[in-house]
Design a protein around this motif. Sequence first.
Motif, short mmCIF file in Angstrom:
data_model
loop_
_atom_site.label_atom_id
_atom_site.label_comp_id
_atom_site.label_asym_id
_atom_site.label_seq_id
_atom_site.Cartn_x
_atom_site.Cartn_y
_atom_site.Cartn_z
N VAL A 1 22.48 -26.50 -17.70
CA VAL A 1 21.85 -25.22 -17.36
C VAL A 1 21.03 -24.62 -18.50
O VAL A 1 20.09 -23.87 -18.25
CB VAL A 1 22.88 -24.18 -16.85
CG1 VAL A 1 23.51 -24.65 -15.57
CG2 VAL A 1 23.93 -23.88 -17.90
N ASP B 1 12.21 -28.04 -2.17
CA ASP B 1 13.42 -28.06 -2.99
C ASP B 1 13.48 -29.38 -3.75
O ASP B 1 13.61 -30.45 -3.15
CB ASP B 1 14.64 -27.88 -2.11
CG ASP B 1 15.92 -27.62 -2.91
OD1 ASP B 1 15.91 -27.84 -4.15
OD2 ASP B 1 16.91 -27.23 -2.30
N GLY C 1 15.87 -30.13 -5.73
CA GLY C 1 17.28 -30.47 -5.93
C GLY C 1 17.69 -30.36 -7.39
O GLY C 1 17.10 -29.61 -8.17
N GLU C 2 18.67 -31.16 -7.77
CA GLU C 2 19.18 -31.14 -9.14
C GLU C 2 18.37 -32.09 -10.00
O GLU C 2 18.18 -33.25 -9.66
CB GLU C 2 20.66 -31.52 -9.19
CG GLU C 2 21.26 -31.41 -10.56
CD GLU C 2 22.75 -31.67 -10.57
OE1 GLU C 2 23.36 -31.50 -11.63
OE2 GLU C 2 23.31 -32.03 -9.52
N ILE C 3 17.91 -31.59 -11.14
CA ILE C 3 17.14 -32.38 -12.09
C ILE C 3 17.96 -32.55 -13.34
O ILE C 3 18.25 -31.57 -14.04
CB ILE C 3 15.79 -31.71 -12.40
CG1 ILE C 3 14.97 -31.54 -11.11
CG2 ILE C 3 15.02 -32.48 -13.46
CD1 ILE C 3 13.81 -30.61 -11.22
N MET C 4 18.38 -33.78 -13.61
CA MET C 4 19.21 -34.08 -14.76
C MET C 4 18.32 -34.38 -15.97
O MET C 4 17.51 -35.30 -15.91
CB MET C 4 20.10 -35.30 -14.47
CG MET C 4 20.99 -35.13 -13.25
SD MET C 4 22.50 -34.27 -13.59
CE MET C 4 23.41 -35.52 -14.42
N GLY D 1 14.44 -25.49 -7.73
CA GLY D 1 15.28 -26.58 -8.18
C GLY D 1 16.36 -26.08 -9.12
O GLY D 1 16.43 -24.90 -9.45
N LYS D 2 17.20 -27.03 -9.55
CA LYS D 2 18.31 -26.71 -10.45
C LYS D 2 18.25 -27.70 -11.61
O LYS D 2 18.08 -28.90 -11.40
CB LYS D 2 19.64 -26.82 -9.72
CG LYS D 2 20.82 -26.49 -10.58
CD LYS D 2 22.11 -26.54 -9.81
CE LYS D 2 23.25 -26.20 -10.77
NZ LYS D 2 24.53 -26.23 -10.12
N ILE D 3 18.40 -27.18 -12.83
CA ILE D 3 18.36 -27.99 -14.03
C ILE D 3 19.77 -28.20 -14.57
O ILE D 3 20.55 -27.26 -14.66
CB ILE D 3 17.51 -27.29 -15.13
CG1 ILE D 3 16.12 -26.94 -14.60
CG2 ILE D 3 17.45 -28.12 -16.39
CD1 ILE D 3 15.26 -28.10 -14.23
N THR D 4 20.09 -29.45 -14.93
CA THR D 4 21.37 -29.77 -15.56
C THR D 4 21.09 -30.49 -16.86
O THR D 4 20.35 -31.47 -16.85
CB THR D 4 22.23 -30.66 -14.64
OG1 THR D 4 22.43 -29.98 -13.41
CG2 THR D 4 23.57 -30.97 -15.26
N GLY E 1 19.95 -22.17 -15.20
CA GLY E 1 19.74 -23.51 -14.67
C GLY E 1 18.95 -23.58 -13.37
O GLY E 1 18.68 -24.66 -12.88
N THR E 2 18.56 -22.45 -12.80
CA THR E 2 17.81 -22.49 -11.54
C THR E 2 16.43 -21.86 -11.72
O THR E 2 16.22 -21.02 -12.59
CB THR E 2 18.54 -21.75 -10.41
OG1 THR E 2 18.68 -20.38 -10.75
CG2 THR E 2 19.91 -22.36 -10.14
#
Length: 105
Positions: free
Chosen positions: A36, A97, A99-102, A31-34, A58-59
């Motif tokens: 980062v 996956d 995905g993006e985790i805000m 996943g990806k963290i926002t 961020g990943t």
Amino acid sequence: MKNTRIGLMALSAVVAGLFAFTTFQGGSIKGKITPVDGASQVWALSATDTLKAMINQGTFEIQNAKAGTYKVYIDAVEPYKDVIKEGVQVTDGSSADLGEIMLQK
């Protein structure tokens, strides 16, 4: 009769060898963290497994996960709040996956 025993022993050795050299393929969680820099590490927990990975730019990717259902914890840094993702399904040979985790403050 002796040839039959020798043949069975040879067959048993071949079958045992096939199972002995079967490799564990496993799966992964990524996943990806926002933002980062909002979290430092991530954990994945199942009934039989606990895995950890560092978050880099961020990943993240947690590798060698056994097939099953995981709860994923994102360990946020202040002022952000930790995130928990439940019911993450992992299958052998593939990547789950997220995905993006805000992250929220």
